[in-house]
Design a protein around this motif. Sequence first.
Motif, mmCIF file in Angstrom:
data_model
loop_
_atom_site.group_PDB
_atom_site.id
_atom_site.type_symbol
_atom_site.label_atom_id
_atom_site.label_comp_id
_atom_site.label_asym_id
_atom_site.label_seq_id
_atom_site.Cartn_x
_atom_site.Cartn_y
_atom_site.Cartn_z
ATOM 1 N N PRO A 43 0.874 -1.134 0.034
ATOM 2 C CA PRO A 43 -0.048 0.029 -0.028
ATOM 3 C C PRO A 43 0.734 1.170 0.079
ATOM 4 O O PRO A 43 1.891 1.333 0.655
ATOM 5 C CB PRO A 43 -0.995 -0.136 1.261
ATOM 6 C CG PRO A 43 -0.665 -1.609 1.648
ATOM 7 C CD PRO A 43 0.455 -1.936 1.344
ATOM 8 N N ALA A 44 0.438 2.184 -0.645
ATOM 9 C CA ALA A 44 1.220 3.620 -0.938
ATOM 10 C C ALA A 44 1.224 4.364 0.604
ATOM 11 O O ALA A 44 1.959 5.069 0.743
ATOM 12 C CB ALA A 44 0.625 4.453 -1.987
ATOM 13 N N THR A 45 0.285 3.728 1.304
ATOM 14 C CA THR A 45 0.112 4.626 2.806
ATOM 15 C C THR A 45 1.205 4.095 3.634
ATOM 16 O O THR A 45 1.581 4.723 4.733
ATOM 17 C CB THR A 45 -0.846 3.801 3.472
ATOM 18 O OG1 THR A 45 -1.246 2.485 3.383
ATOM 19 C CG2 THR A 45 -2.340 4.560 2.831
ATOM 20 N N LEU A 46 2.236 3.021 3.192
ATOM 21 C CA LEU A 46 3.386 2.583 4.108
ATOM 22 C C LEU A 46 4.507 3.400 3.552
ATOM 23 O O LEU A 46 4.572 4.522 3.834
ATOM 24 C CB LEU A 46 3.463 1.298 4.006
ATOM 25 C CG LEU A 46 2.396 0.453 4.474
ATOM 26 C CD1 LEU A 46 2.514 -1.087 4.363
ATOM 27 C CD2 LEU A 46 2.211 0.852 5.949
ATOM 28 N N GLU A 47 5.668 2.633 2.939
ATOM 29 C CA GLU A 47 6.889 3.473 2.779
ATOM 30 C C GLU A 47 7.152 4.685 2.200
ATOM 31 O O GLU A 47 7.612 5.663 2.356
ATOM 32 C CB GLU A 47 7.826 2.479 2.434
ATOM 33 C CG GLU A 47 8.194 2.325 0.851
ATOM 34 C CD GLU A 47 7.541 1.087 0.606
ATOM 35 O OE1 GLU A 47 8.065 0.621 -0.490
ATOM 36 O OE2 GLU A 47 6.612 0.468 0.991
ATOM 37 N N ASP A 48 6.067 4.807 1.113
ATOM 38 C CA ASP A 48 6.034 6.029 0.180
ATOM 39 C C ASP A 48 4.919 6.885 0.519
ATOM 40 O O ASP A 48 4.425 7.930 -0.032
ATOM 41 C CB ASP A 48 5.852 5.486 -1.322
ATOM 42 C CG ASP A 48 7.020 4.678 -1.468
ATOM 43 O OD1 ASP A 48 7.084 3.786 -2.483
ATOM 44 O OD2 ASP A 48 8.153 5.032 -1.340
ATOM 45 N N GLY A 49 4.144 6.699 1.401
ATOM 46 C CA GLY A 49 2.901 7.413 2.102
ATOM 47 C C GLY A 49 3.155 8.643 3.006
ATOM 48 O O GLY A 49 4.218 8.976 3.241
ATOM 49 N N PRO A 50 2.206 9.423 3.058
ATOM 50 C CA PRO A 50 2.397 10.709 3.792
ATOM 51 C C PRO A 50 2.876 10.396 5.317
ATOM 52 O O PRO A 50 3.705 11.189 5.731
ATOM 53 C CB PRO A 50 1.189 11.433 4.036
ATOM 54 C CG PRO A 50 -0.126 9.869 3.670
ATOM 55 C CD PRO A 50 0.749 9.386 2.651
ATOM 56 N N LEU A 51 2.389 9.229 5.814
ATOM 57 C CA LEU A 51 3.138 9.141 7.242
ATOM 58 C C LEU A 51 4.555 8.974 7.419
ATOM 59 O O LEU A 51 5.081 9.711 8.193
ATOM 60 C CB LEU A 51 2.333 8.060 8.075
ATOM 61 C CG LEU A 51 2.649 7.622 9.383
ATOM 62 C CD1 LEU A 51 2.468 8.832 10.267
ATOM 63 C CD2 LEU A 51 1.824 6.525 9.856
ATOM 64 N N ALA A 52 4.861 8.216 6.628
ATOM 65 C CA ALA A 52 6.500 7.950 6.349
ATOM 66 C C ALA A 52 7.108 9.419 6.206
ATOM 67 O O ALA A 52 8.310 9.715 6.685
ATOM 68 C CB ALA A 52 6.979 6.928 5.395
ATOM 69 N N ALA A 53 6.573 10.050 5.181
ATOM 70 C CA ALA A 53 7.312 11.407 4.861
ATOM 71 C C ALA A 53 7.111 12.308 6.072
ATOM 72 O O ALA A 53 8.057 13.277 6.298
ATOM 73 C CB ALA A 53 6.621 12.193 3.501
ATOM 74 N N GLU A 54 6.125 12.449 6.676
ATOM 75 C CA GLU A 54 5.884 13.209 7.995
ATOM 76 C C GLU A 54 6.756 12.885 9.319
ATOM 77 O O GLU A 54 7.417 13.773 9.584
ATOM 78 C CB GLU A 54 4.203 13.121 8.570
ATOM 79 C CG GLU A 54 4.153 14.088 9.418
ATOM 80 C CD GLU A 54 2.303 14.001 9.878
ATOM 81 O OE1 GLU A 54 2.138 14.672 10.673
ATOM 82 O OE2 GLU A 54 1.661 13.304 9.377
ATOM 83 N N VAL A 55 7.414 11.568 9.469
ATOM 84 C CA VAL A 55 8.070 11.190 10.278
ATOM 85 C C VAL A 55 9.559 11.579 10.006
ATOM 86 O O VAL A 55 10.356 11.986 10.685
ATOM 87 C CB VAL A 55 7.985 9.516 10.756
ATOM 88 C CG1 VAL A 55 9.138 9.206 11.546
ATOM 89 C CG2 VAL A 55 6.760 9.166 11.059
ATOM 90 N N ALA A 56 9.844 11.428 8.619
ATOM 91 C CA ALA A 56 11.208 11.791 8.140
ATOM 92 C C ALA A 56 11.301 13.546 8.319
ATOM 93 O O ALA A 56 12.392 13.781 8.918
ATOM 94 C CB ALA A 56 11.321 11.421 6.829
ATOM 95 N N GLN A 57 10.205 13.977 8.175
ATOM 96 C CA GLN A 57 10.532 15.397 8.280
ATOM 97 C C GLN A 57 10.547 15.811 9.763
ATOM 98 O O GLN A 57 11.356 16.727 10.026
ATOM 99 C CB GLN A 57 9.192 16.290 7.615
ATOM 100 C CG GLN A 57 9.481 17.834 7.733
ATOM 101 C CD GLN A 57 8.146 18.449 6.966
ATOM 102 O OE1 GLN A 57 7.257 17.796 6.652
ATOM 103 N NE2 GLN A 57 8.302 19.636 6.805
ATOM 104 N N ALA A 58 9.809 15.162 10.629
ATOM 105 C CA ALA A 58 9.750 15.730 11.915
ATOM 106 C C ALA A 58 11.239 15.251 12.766
ATOM 107 O O ALA A 58 11.280 16.161 13.495
ATOM 108 C CB ALA A 58 8.550 14.973 12.674
#
Length: 321
Positions: free
Chosen positions: A67-82
Amino acid sequence: MNAADVAPEAQARFPHELMYAAAQQYYMEDATQGDIAKRLGVSRATVSRLLTEARRQGIVEIKVHRPATLEDGPLAAEVAQALDLRRVYLVPRVSGHALGPWLAPGVTRALAQVGLESGDVVLVSSGTTVYECAREGLGQYPGVTIAPAVGGQEEPQPWFQTNETTRILAERAGGVPAYLYAPALPGPELFYSLQHEPSVRRVMDLWAHAKCAVVGVGSAPLMRQMVPAFMPRDADSLRRAVGDVCMRVYDRDGAPITYPGSERLVAPKLEELRRIPHTIAVAVGAEKVLSIVAGARGGYFNQLVTDAPTAEGLVAAAHQL
């Protein structure tokens, strides 16, 4: 009775038409194996073998789309940015006692992005998580040197012995193991001797040339059920500790914490960890959230493999701290 049920020697040579018919009904029409058995005049066991053989011969191909909601999804990007990380790889919710089967696919994806080549060096830390992931296999990397990032410990469990994790990962990956014959925290005299021991020096020199490291993230030392024997529980400084990477303990800001004897720790220093191009942390669980946030702030790793619930906790914690 159909010949397919009475001729075991023919099971590996099922007619293509029979395999196709079973597979088409099972996968495309959602027929049960019992229904297919009645239609084809064979037993349910034969239907199961027909489906297995159809997959083996390529008549059936099964694809599982992540699912795109996993490694390429917004949550992963949000953690990386935070957390100011290069990339975050998410896996589904980890459940049960065994972490390896859940987390290893994420570590495998992270390692695949490193671009490892023969002659490169990968470091591994001690700890249950890295040990279990190594047992699952993390891809094929022939000619890559696998080396411990921490000396051995007194505890009997295999995950405390980084040489064992090194051996398993090198065996699974087709790599070259480099063993570190030194305790994690030697006494003063032994520590001095080890600096001049060729086999030990060889591995310690690899730390400065590592292209990648796979490390676990420990929770607050004094909150664990099992604390390494060499860590003095009565040290005042450890009361401020929220986690460790490669046995390097740090506070909630990621600043290193010292304790009696820590200057003799056989492990890369923080500045050495920061210089490694790809340091992949593997950690999961609510009890690890503060440890992960602080470790990222300290620069102990630049990539993270975790599950979605932990990722949500990390985003919330990063905004609060």
